[in-house]
Design a protein around this motif. Structure first.
Motif, short mmCIF file in Angstrom:
data_model
loop_
_atom_site.label_atom_id
_atom_site.label_comp_id
_atom_site.label_asym_id
_atom_site.label_seq_id
_atom_site.Cartn_x
_atom_site.Cartn_y
_atom_site.Cartn_z
N ILE A 113 0.83 -1.21 0.00
CA ILE A 113 0.00 0.00 0.00
C ILE A 113 0.86 1.25 0.00
N GLN A 114 1.85 1.29 0.88
CA GLN A 114 2.73 2.47 0.94
C GLN A 114 3.48 2.65 -0.37
N GLY A 115 3.93 1.58 -0.96
CA GLY A 115 4.65 1.68 -2.22
C GLY A 115 3.81 2.28 -3.32
N ARG A 120 5.98 4.46 -5.95
CA ARG A 120 7.19 3.68 -6.21
C ARG A 120 6.95 2.62 -7.27
N PHE A 121 5.69 2.31 -7.53
CA PHE A 121 5.35 1.40 -8.62
C PHE A 121 3.91 1.66 -9.05
N LYS A 122 3.50 1.05 -10.16
CA LYS A 122 2.18 1.27 -10.76
C LYS A 122 1.20 0.18 -10.32
N ASP A 123 -0.02 0.28 -10.86
CA ASP A 123 -1.09 -0.65 -10.48
C ASP A 123 -0.74 -2.10 -10.79
N GLN A 128 0.14 -7.55 -8.77
CA GLN A 128 1.02 -8.71 -8.60
C GLN A 128 1.27 -8.99 -7.12
N ALA A 129 1.51 -7.93 -6.35
CA ALA A 129 1.76 -8.09 -4.91
C ALA A 129 0.52 -8.64 -4.20
N ARG A 192 -7.86 4.82 -0.50
CA ARG A 192 -8.32 4.26 -1.78
C ARG A 192 -7.59 2.96 -2.10
N TYR A 193 -6.28 2.97 -1.96
CA TYR A 193 -5.53 1.74 -2.24
C TYR A 193 -5.70 0.71 -1.14
#
Length: 495
Positions: A113-115, A120-123, A128-129, A192-193
């Motif tokens: 979530i923090q990333g 730091r990365f996209k959807d 994938q995570a 939201r995430y």
């Protein structure tokens, strides 16, 4: 999905004080029953809004229950050691044993979530995570773990009010952390995430529990009661019954397997063997010193028939290297410590860091080989293990680890000759045991299990190499050459 956690839940002090003694007693009783049974570990994942009482609640839990049986782990910024390993390694090594409770702050959900919140990365990486988290939790639950997932929540208004109140109070302003101020600016993205992650990962085997954190009395009782109900339900649940029937895996009509396609007559003369052995050993030594190895690690898995020459092949690999360049892990029957953990735990803790090389003399494939054939686990366990192993090896390769897997194959007559030679040679007698002779009687069962293993776990990222081992010279050179080819292929991707 956070509406019910923003309506102002509250419990007055009198009600709270009246409820706590019985709750504490019941939690302690459940905890001691868990310890006595020792049947499963408990994993508590703590997530949510900063300032919603996560730390205070876990601290209270340690007061209500026996803290000696609770392990609180915090996963903040990754250490250099953790960065040198696959992402899941840091969590696997901290899993609680059976009969114990592990509380995880900053767990895999916090990281994803923090990333995403901070770009730091996209959807696609977040998705994938999420999938990896689902597979990990499904596997842990299949192995017997009880997982609680808590999201402590505050509305945006509640969070701002808390920060303003603390800021204006000189005695308590120290309670505001930099993370509190940071999250106040990213609250909408975080929620939201967070909602996206909770919605996709709340499963019947590991559901999410959202708790409003504004009122400490309500928060504490809600958390304690959810934990108690889950523990009591699991402690009362009947043990899983043993399955006797083994479902068929779709064997070929002519009963031929990949082992039948091997040409076991391959052999090398003594002169050719020494020449090729030296060449491949020198090649391996050079590759492991290559600067590109810093981006990779190497894992070599050795499986095979009894007396197929695994030890001799491993010794020829090791002979090419400085002892500081490699580590050999010999897998035998699991210890009591290992039996108290999920099956793959004993292997995760030996995964090498970048730049290192680890040899597994027998491996995680024991679950679909010896445990399957000897009945040491239920069919549901070894049938499930194929996908778990594929996922495990995918995580390794995605972290830059080169996985090379060998099955050393010999025919039944060659095995008999080597068994007899071991019994007749004093310095080799230690190599032969009653188990070897007993396993020989199940030759066909092991052969079928190997066929299924190769069919289901020989993947593009981690293929099996079947080694014709009737001739030990041929086998040793093929092992070395395969290791070298795999390293060169991995290095070429970064050239």
């Amino acid at each position: 999905m956070f509406e019910s956690a923003e309506i102002g839940h509250a419990v007055d002090d009198d009600t709270y004080k009246a409820a706590v003694p019985a709750l504490r007693q019941a939690l302690l009783q459940a905890q001691y029953e868990l310890k006595e049974q020792g049947g499963f570990p408990v994993i508590v994942l703590i997530n949510g809004i900063e300032g919603a009482g996560k730390g205070e609640t876990v601290k209270l839990l340690s007061e209500w229950m026996d803290p000696r049986l609770i392990e609180v782990r915090t996963f903040d910024q990754q250490t250099d050691e953790e960065l040198a390993h696959p992402p899941a390694w840091r969590y696997w090594r901290q899993l609680p044993a059976k009969g114990r409770i592990g509380v995880f702050f900053g767990n895999w959900y916090s990281q994803m979530i923090q990333g995403r919140v901070h770009g730091r990365f996209k959807d696609a990486v977040l998705d994938q995570a999420i999938g990896e988290a689902e597979r990990l939790e499904q596997m842990l639950c299949d192995e017997g773990a009880l997982i609680f997932k808590f999201w402590f929540h505050l509305s945006k208004h509640q969070m701002k009010h808390r920060l303003k109140t603390l800021k204006d109070d000189p005695l308590h302003s120290w309670r505001i952390s930099p993370l509190d101020w940071q999250q106040s600016k990213t609250y909408d993205r975080f929620v939201r995430y967070g909602e996206r992650v909770l919605r996709r990962t709340s499963r019947e085997y590991a559901p999410w529990h959202v708790i409003e954190g504004q009122d400490s009395n309500y928060r504490s009782l809600a958390f304690g009661n959810i934990l108690l109900e889950g523990l009591q339900a699991r402690l009362k649940a009947p043990a899983r019954g043993v399955q006797q029937a083994t479902p068929p895996l779709g064997s070929s009509l002519d009963e031929r397997t990949v082992l039948d396609a091997l040409d076991l007559t391959h052999a090398l003369s003594k002169a050719d063997y020494h020449q090729q052995l030296i060449q491949e050993q020198a090649r391996l030594a050079t590759l492991l010193r290559d600067k590109r190895m810093r981006r990779h690690a190497l894992v070599a898995v050795f499986e095979g028939n009894d007396a197929a020459g695994k030890g001799g092949a491993i010794r020829r690999v090791a002979a090419a290297l400085d002892p500081r360049q490699y580590h050999i892990v010999s897998i035998a029957a699991p210890t009591q410590e290992e039996l108290a953990q999920p099956y793959l735990w004993r292997f995760w803790r030996h995964i090498p860091a970048k730049g290192q090389f680890t040899v597994f003399d027998r491996s995680w494939y024991g679950r679909v080989l010896v445990e399957r054939v000897e009945g040491f686990c239920e069919p549901v366990d070894w049938l499930r293990a194929y996908s778990e192993i594929n996922d495990f090896e995918q995580q390794l390769t995605e972290a830059g680890i080169v996985v090379v897997k060998f099955w050393l194959a010999i025919d039944k007559q060659t095995q008999l000759e080597r068994f007899n030679e071991r019994e007749e040679t004093p310095f080799k007698r230690y190599k032969i045991t009653e188990d070897d002779w007993r396993n020989r009687e199940k030759w066909d069962d092991y052969r079928a299990a190997v066929g299924d293993m190769v069919d289901r776990t020989s993947t593009e990222i981690a293929p099996w190499t079947l080694v014709e081992a009737n001739d030990k010279r041929w086998a040793r050179v093929k092992v070395l050459r395969t290791l070298n080819d795999a390293l060169e292929k991995a290095f070429s991707k970064h050239d």
